[in-house]
Design a protein around this motif. Sequence first.
Motif: not given
Length: 374
Positions: A115-127, A148-159, A306-310
């Motif tokens: 969840l925390l990486p998602y919140l940070f990289f969602e901001l990074a990709y939006a910018a 970033c969709w995958f992190l949201v999905a993983l969070f919900l799947w694991r819960l 990181l690869h998406g930013l590149l």
Amino acid sequence: MAAGGVPDGGKVEGVMRVRMPGTTKPQDPPRTQNAPGSQDIARDPFFDNAKFLLIVLVALGHSWEQIVSGTHALQSVHTLIYTFHMPAFILLCGYFSQRFTGTPTQVRRLIESVLLPYLFFELAYAATNSAVRDEPFAYTPTEPTYLCWFLVALFLWRLSAPVWRAIRCPVPIAAGLSLTAGLTTMSYDLALPRVLMFLPWFVLGLTLRPEHFALLRTRTARRCAILTLLCAGAASYLWLPAPDEHWLSMDAGHTDLDVSWPRYLAIRIGIFMLSATLVAAFFACVPRRRTAFTALGAATMYPYLLHGLLIRAGEAAGLYPHLKDLGAPGQLLLTAGVIATVFLLSTPPVRRVFRPVVEPRLPRAVVPPGERSR
């Protein structure tokens, strides 16, 4: 990836003990990372190899999207990869979520690793999208951006993992939910279409045992797998122009795809069967011994995020039109560059630099005193 299954960095939330054929004691499935506070436990190189190869395919798929239009051979390979690489990735996430029971400690680690990486990289990709594509900047965590969709999905799947272990016939029920999701109209909030449509692969991973993977670790299985992948590649080449890519990305229902609901269900079931065959073929081809990239399979979250930013940086530099103009040499150059980049992003120096955002920790005030030392 890290801390969550395949994009988990290899952290195992555990797997149920099972009795292996020919043994007298229950054994754990192969682990890919020591449990916190445990003694050294040998990693199974098979799973690290599989995770690294899958993250390479993910990065290649995203990169090829920049030049794939009008390239018949590359488009056929791109379509083939998208038929199985995410299902295989998600299946491994489920496999390494088998001990997730929703304890406070597990939930806190899930928050830290996903969840925390998602919140940070969602901001990074939006910018990044705003800067590169001149899009209005909008930070909307409920609507995942790009990969970033995958992190949201993983969070919900694991819960949801404890729920699936508590019911009978979880895989057919998950498949039913997946098909039903495609018959409804829903927004992309929390990547819900993909969460539901890819769900059967996660649930299938929850039900698998080491002996299931052992069936694919034979010479005969590998020979059949190579033949299967070659035939699938040839079929993909002959089939082009391919159908709408949303069939494989699982983010559109039957109304968006403009097909009747009986036709939609028939095609989706066919895709399930084809993907299952190719997922098995992929795992049968994964090396079973240690390789030059085995150790890098423990840190797949880093290249994933990181690869998406590149890729966006390549867009800003105007790189892809030049590569496309080169034809086949440009495609090979991009492929080699992506593979080298994934290697680089998985190395210890890069991980040390980006660990605070890829593997963050909750503030000490949030963590109970007994867990602050980990």
